[in-house]
Design an enzyme around this catalytic site. Structure first.
Site, mmCIF file in Angstrom:
data_model
loop_
_atom_site.group_PDB
_atom_site.id
_atom_site.type_symbol
_atom_site.label_atom_id
_atom_site.label_comp_id
_atom_site.label_asym_id
_atom_site.label_seq_id
_atom_site.Cartn_x
_atom_site.Cartn_y
_atom_site.Cartn_z
ATOM 1 N N CYS A 26 -21.053 20.681 2.958
ATOM 2 C CA CYS A 26 -22.033 21.563 3.571
ATOM 3 C C CYS A 26 -21.338 22.874 3.883
ATOM 4 O O CYS A 26 -20.429 23.285 3.176
ATOM 5 C CB CYS A 26 -22.665 20.917 4.799
ATOM 6 S SG CYS A 26 -21.480 20.391 6.053
ATOM 7 N N HIS A 541 12.724 0.701 8.302
ATOM 8 C CA HIS A 541 11.870 0.109 7.269
ATOM 9 C C HIS A 541 11.919 1.017 6.043
ATOM 10 O O HIS A 541 11.576 2.200 6.113
ATOM 11 C CB HIS A 541 10.433 -0.013 7.788
ATOM 12 C CG HIS A 541 9.571 -0.931 6.989
ATOM 13 N ND1 HIS A 541 9.024 -0.567 5.782
ATOM 14 C CD2 HIS A 541 9.153 -2.209 7.226
ATOM 15 C CE1 HIS A 541 8.308 -1.570 5.298
ATOM 16 N NE2 HIS A 541 8.364 -2.590 6.156
#
Length: 624
Positions: A26, A541
């Site tokens: 939009c 990690h």
């Protein structure tokens, strides 16, 4: 491709390209319809650099971009190689209710047409100025041509809406345009001009109605046509579809539209528009306060798309609408509240977003201010609502009018200029000024709670005493630092298991970020847990979802119970091979007990090496 990283991050947080069923936009938002909304990480989308926030409505995620939405939409669809026919396969697992679907359909139909309407409306406003100032005479041929140009979009509005509606209702675009063209055909308009009121089709009477500048008849006609076309697509053999499906569709849909659908839609449109306009006109100050004050909530709910057809219809029928002078106060009030945030905020990013949003709202686009600033900070949203209600009371009380379509604002004041109502534009400008000032002052008075993202790489303030003891963690790898929220794993990016940093590696070696004891080495070697001598529990990690590699490309150098010093080599992993396998190789360092140490600092430099401290934690201010 100016914002490739932005598009990658958007895809990462909506479930990837394969989860997209449709893409639209939009005035300020990238609207992405999804097959499975459970895959959306709305928190991460809200904090993406280059956006002003995001909102999830039904099966659609709406990402607020701002004034450059067209460029972003074009680049995003190019980036994902958007194929409308292929990508729309599949259905969302979250179904919108009928009301929401209706509003979304209205938005999808009208938004593409708005630029043409706004441009034509402003041209008409400029013609009024040219005439009043004597630059052009109403009798001149130049004026005649320009006036025709400004009228054309409104006169042939049914054809534009039919084209747009065909995209929404998934029917043949040019067959839909042919239906609208029939409604506008000179054979019918000529008969109406001569005074004829009806015709007969196979003995059935058809009431002749002028559909020029109408809104709903073409939309409802195309909606009906789409079902007729689907029916014939099912029963006509493939070899004959190209000819007989359009022919049979027009043969059924056009007469029924002329007899039933068109007249019914015209009456509904007239009843709704006339009724609401009557209430707004008779409500005066009260309607201005209510409609103005609620406009920001209407924007949040997405209901403003339901008002746009009424504005267009009112101008097409009467030459003016009463909504824009009131609703425009929300734009200027949001600008004022954002300006107040800019004045008071001490957060660099908040100030930057507030300044940009204020300018955007002054130009008639309020969504960046609503979603990016005031709604997030809460009290400025209330200040903007009060400011809009105050300005709305002025506009409603004086019966201010708009003579064109556009985002009502200071930049579009010409749309409020009228020969017959010379004071109108000054009333609107005064209302807008009042709403801006009131909202800005109230924002400064009410204040707001400064938002600091406590899990972002945007420096958490060091407010501890000068003698406090700080623990330093060095980078476990050489590489480029990225904000933790951009990691494609919600557990890490959301801060669920603790605060930390992420690094895109440029070498294979992984080093201990501090001195301590190795407490855990995962069997697949992609993750290592350790505890520092200060008591910080650290998880390193390597990669995202790399547990699936089952240790491939990882070579851990330590085992549980080993004592390490800061900078010791603890692992090697072939990050290039990891990437080639299709996994992110990002090294992630998390302090899993960081909730015990709420005061910390993260270096947000672009690059780092293993010797550089990238995270500091205040040990003295920890929770004892």
């Amino acid at each position: 491709m100016n914002d490739q990283n932005l598009y990658i991050n958007i895809l990462d947080n909506i479930g990837g390209k394969e989860n997209i069923s449709d893409v639209a936009h939009c005035m300020t938002r990238l609207r992405i319809a999804l097959k499975d909304v459970s895959k959306v990480n709305i928190e991460a989308l809200n904090n993406l650099e280059g956006t002003m926030g995001a909102v999830l409505k039904g099966n659609q995620v709406q990402i607020i971009i701002g004034n450059n939405i067209t460029q972003v939409y074009n680049e995003f669809t190019e980036f994902i190689q958007f194929d409308e026919n292929a990508i729309q396969e599949g259905s969302s697992k979250t179904k919108d209710n009928l009301f929401v679907r209706g509003l979304n359909n209205l938005a999808s139909i009208f938004n593409p047409v708005v630029p043409a309407l706004a441009g034509s409306g402003m041209l008409k406003a400029f013609l009024v100025i040219f005439k009043l100032t004597g630059i052009l005479s109403e009798e001149s041929e130049t004026y005649f041509i320009l006036n025709t140009v400004s009228d054309a979009v409104f006169y042939f509005l049914p054809i534009l809406l039919a084209y747009s509606a065909s995209k929404v209702f998934k029917c043949n675009t040019f067959v839909a345009v042919a239906l609208a063209g029939t409604l506008m055909h000179p054979n019918f308009t000529g008969l109406i001009a001569e005074g004829s009121s009806h015709l007969n089709f196979m003995g059935i009477p058809i009431n002749l109605i002028s559909y020029a500048s109408s809104v709903l008849p073409a939309i409802f006609g195309v909606w009906f046509l789409s079902y007729v076309e689907r029916f014939f697509n099912k029963i006509v053999p493939n070899a004959f579809k190209i000819v007989f499906v359009p022919a049979f569709t027009l043969l059924i849909a056009v007469p029924i539209t002329l007899m039933v659908v068109g007249p019914a839609a015209a009456h509904i449109s007239s009843f709704i528009s006339g009724g609401i306009e009557f209430l707004v006109e008779r409500g005066g100050i009260l309607s201005g306060i209510i409609y103005g004050g609620l406009q920001s909530t209407i924007v949040v709910a997405g209901l403003q798309h339901g008002i746009l057809p009424l504005q267009i219809d009112a101008i097409a029928r009467t030459g003016h609408n009463l909504y824009s002078p009131i609703s425009g106060n929300n734009n200027t009030a949001q600008a004022g509240a954002s300006f107040g945030v800019w004045l008071k905020s001490k957060n660099t990013r908040n100030k930057s977003v507030a300044a940009s949003a204020s300018i955007s709202a002054l130009l008639g686009i309020s969504e960046p201010a609503v979603y990016g600033v005031t709604l997030r900070l809460k009290r400025p949203f209330l200040a903007a609502a009060i400011g809009a209600a105050t300005g709305g009371a002025i506009a409603g009380g004086f019966g201010a009018q708009a003579y064109a379509i556009g985002g009502p604002s200071f930049a579009t004041l010409p749309m409020f200029i009228s020969e017959t109502n010379p004071y109108n534009v000054f009333i609107v400008a005064g209302a807008f000024t009042v709403s801006f000032i009131v909202a800005a002052i109230l924002t400064c008075i009410f204040g707001f709670e400064e938002i600091v993202d406590d899990k972002k790489s945007e420096k958490i303030v060091e407010t501890g005493a000068a003698g406090d003891e700080w623990a330093e963690l060095t980078s476990p790898v050489d590489g480029k630092i990225i904000p933790i929220e951009k990691v494609d794993d919600y557990v890490f990016s959301s801060g669920t298991i603790g605060n930390g940093v992420a690094i895109e590696p440029n070498s294979n070696q992984v080093y201990a970020p501090a001195s301590g004891v190795i407490e855990l080495v995962f069997e697949t070697q992609h993750a290592i847990g350790m505890k520092t001598k200060e008591g910080l529990e650290i998880l390193i990690h390597l990669g995202v979802d790399t547990v699936k590699l089952d240790g491939k490309y990882f070579d851990t150098k330590v085992k549980a119970g080993d004592t390490v010093e800061a900078g010791d080599l603890i692992c090697e992993y072939d990050y290039i091979k990891v990437k080639e396998e299709g996994y992110a190789a990002t090294a992630i360092m998390i302090v899993t007990n960081s909730k015990e140490y709420p005061e910390y600092y993260i270096d947000d430099s672009v690059s780092t090496t293993r010797e550089e401290p990238i995270m500091k934690i205040n040990l003295e201010r920890g929770i004892k």
